[in-house]
Design a protein around this motif. Structure first.
Motif, PDB file in Angstrom:
ATOM      1  N   LEU A 115       0.819  -1.205   0.000  1.00  0.00           N
ATOM      2  CA  LEU A 115       0.000   0.000   0.000  1.00  0.00           C
ATOM      3  C   LEU A 115       0.859   1.263   0.000  1.00  0.00           C
ATOM      4  CD1 LEU A 115      -2.851  -0.964   2.488  1.00  0.00           C
ATOM      5  CD2 LEU A 115      -3.047  -0.574   0.041  1.00  0.00           C
ATOM      6  N   ARG A 116       1.892   1.250   0.807  1.00  0.00           N
ATOM      7  CA  ARG A 116       2.783   2.416   0.881  1.00  0.00           C
ATOM      8  C   ARG A 116       3.486   2.631  -0.459  1.00  0.00           C
ATOM      9  NH1 ARG A 116       8.158   3.538   4.273  1.00  0.00           N
ATOM     10  NH2 ARG A 116       8.104   5.782   4.008  1.00  0.00           N
ATOM     11  N   ARG A 117       3.990   1.561  -1.053  1.00  0.00           N
ATOM     12  CA  ARG A 117       4.661   1.674  -2.348  1.00  0.00           C
ATOM     13  C   ARG A 117       3.688   2.174  -3.417  1.00  0.00           C
ATOM     14  NH1 ARG A 117       6.644  -3.496  -5.403  1.00  0.00           N
ATOM     15  NH2 ARG A 117       4.616  -3.248  -6.326  1.00  0.00           N
ATOM     16  N   GLY A 118       2.460   1.682  -3.394  1.00  0.00           N
ATOM     17  CA  GLY A 118       1.444   2.133  -4.345  1.00  0.00           C
ATOM     18  C   GLY A 118       1.141   3.613  -4.201  1.00  0.00           C
ATOM     19  N   ILE A 137       3.163   5.924  -2.952  1.00  0.00           N
ATOM     20  CA  ILE A 137       4.345   6.681  -3.384  1.00  0.00           C
ATOM     21  C   ILE A 137       4.422   6.719  -4.913  1.00  0.00           C
ATOM     22  CG2 ILE A 137       6.877   6.653  -3.434  1.00  0.00           C
ATOM     23  CD1 ILE A 137       6.754   5.666  -0.509  1.00  0.00           C
ATOM     24  N   MET A 138       4.167   5.581  -5.548  1.00  0.00           N
ATOM     25  CA  MET A 138       4.201   5.538  -7.012  1.00  0.00           C
ATOM     26  C   MET A 138       3.118   6.421  -7.613  1.00  0.00           C
ATOM     27  SD  MET A 138       6.806   3.801  -7.686  1.00  0.00           S
ATOM     28  CE  MET A 138       6.692   3.442  -9.401  1.00  0.00           C
ATOM     29  N   GLU A 158       3.801   9.522 -10.101  1.00  0.00           N
ATOM     30  CA  GLU A 158       3.140   9.564 -11.399  1.00  0.00           C
ATOM     31  C   GLU A 158       2.332  10.838 -11.562  1.00  0.00           C
ATOM     32  OE1 GLU A 158      -0.037   9.282 -14.225  1.00  0.00           O
ATOM     33  OE2 GLU A 158      -0.390   9.200 -12.081  1.00  0.00           O
ATOM     34  N   ALA A 159       1.616  11.230 -10.523  1.00  0.00           N
ATOM     35  CA  ALA A 159       0.805  12.448 -10.591  1.00  0.00           C
ATOM     36  C   ALA A 159       1.695  13.678 -10.748  1.00  0.00           C
ATOM     37  CB  ALA A 159      -0.058  12.575  -9.340  1.00  0.00           C
ATOM     38  N   GLY A 160       2.840  13.696 -10.075  1.00  0.00           N
ATOM     39  CA  GLY A 160       3.761  14.819 -10.212  1.00  0.00           C
ATOM     40  C   GLY A 160       4.327  14.931 -11.617  1.00  0.00           C
ATOM     41  N   ILE A 161       4.734  13.806 -12.187  1.00  0.00           N
ATOM     42  CA  ILE A 161       5.267  13.814 -13.553  1.00  0.00           C
ATOM     43  C   ILE A 161       4.188  14.199 -14.546  1.00  0.00           C
ATOM     44  CG2 ILE A 161       6.198  12.324 -15.372  1.00  0.00           C
ATOM     45  CD1 ILE A 161       7.716  10.842 -13.131  1.00  0.00           C
ATOM     46  N   ASP A 164     -11.651   5.971 -11.342  1.00  0.00           N
ATOM     47  CA  ASP A 164     -12.458   4.858 -10.832  1.00  0.00           C
ATOM     48  C   ASP A 164     -11.562   3.780 -10.231  1.00  0.00           C
ATOM     49  OD1 ASP A 164     -14.882   3.377 -10.433  1.00  0.00           O
ATOM     50  OD2 ASP A 164     -14.335   2.179 -12.197  1.00  0.00           O
ATOM     51  N   TRP A 165     -10.485   3.442 -10.929  1.00  0.00           N
ATOM     52  CA  TRP A 165      -9.557   2.425 -10.451  1.00  0.00           C
ATOM     53  C   TRP A 165      -8.877   2.872  -9.158  1.00  0.00           C
ATOM     54  CZ3 TRP A 165      -3.981   2.422 -12.420  1.00  0.00           C
ATOM     55  CH2 TRP A 165      -3.248   1.422 -11.797  1.00  0.00           C
ATOM     56  N   LEU A 166      -8.433   4.112  -9.092  1.00  0.00           N
ATOM     57  CA  LEU A 166      -7.705   4.579  -7.922  1.00  0.00           C
ATOM     58  C   LEU A 166      -8.608   4.804  -6.714  1.00  0.00           C
ATOM     59  CD1 LEU A 166      -5.192   6.965  -9.667  1.00  0.00           C
ATOM     60  CD2 LEU A 166      -4.744   4.712  -8.726  1.00  0.00           C
TER      61      LEU A 166
END
Length: 129
Positions: free
Chosen positions: A6-9, A11-12, A16-19, A126-128
């Motif tokens: 969960l933590r890794r998800g 952070i990723m 991704e949102a920042g990029i 929806d997925w997130l």
């Protein structure tokens, strides 16, 4: 679920949102105007292109017709394509050919990029969620 996963998800997702945000700034109003000016596109045509981009919510209606049980792969592929198309906008001035070819290429790339974005974005939310 495993707390580390969960933590890794999370952070990723933040990365991704920042990029994605940085890339979206690069194709926003001022930068898009500079890019089109470099290609010799008139201000009026730049305004028309921006108007089509603003109507992107119409593309989201197409997303309703796509019913995927597992949206993760669909969202990932379209999101990567979207970001690659946005980045490729800055390669268009370096492509050989006349200005009309470059202008058409820029318009096709930006419309495809936003089409992919607006198709994938509702599924991504929806997925997130």
């Amino acid at each position: 679920m495993n707390e580390n996963l969960l933590r890794r998800g999370r952070i990723m997702y933040i990365i991704e949102a920042g990029i994605e945000y940085l890339i979206s700034i690069m194709v926003a109003n001022t930068y898009l105007a500079l890019l089109t000016k470099e290609l010799g596109i008139s201000d009026s045509l730049t305004g028309i292109i921006s108007s089509f981009i603003s109507l992107g919510c119409v593309f989201q209606l197409c997303s309703i017709l796509i019913r995927k049980r597992r949206s993760k792969g669909f969202v990932l592929v379209l999101s990567v394509l979207n970001q690659l198309l946005f980045i490729s906008l800055y390669v268009v001035p370096l492509v050989g050919g006349d200005e009309s070819f470059k202008s058409i290429l820029l318009i096709v790339i930006i419309l495809l990029a936003y089409f992919f974005y607006y198709i994938a974005h509702p599924k991504k939310i929806d997925w997130l969620m």
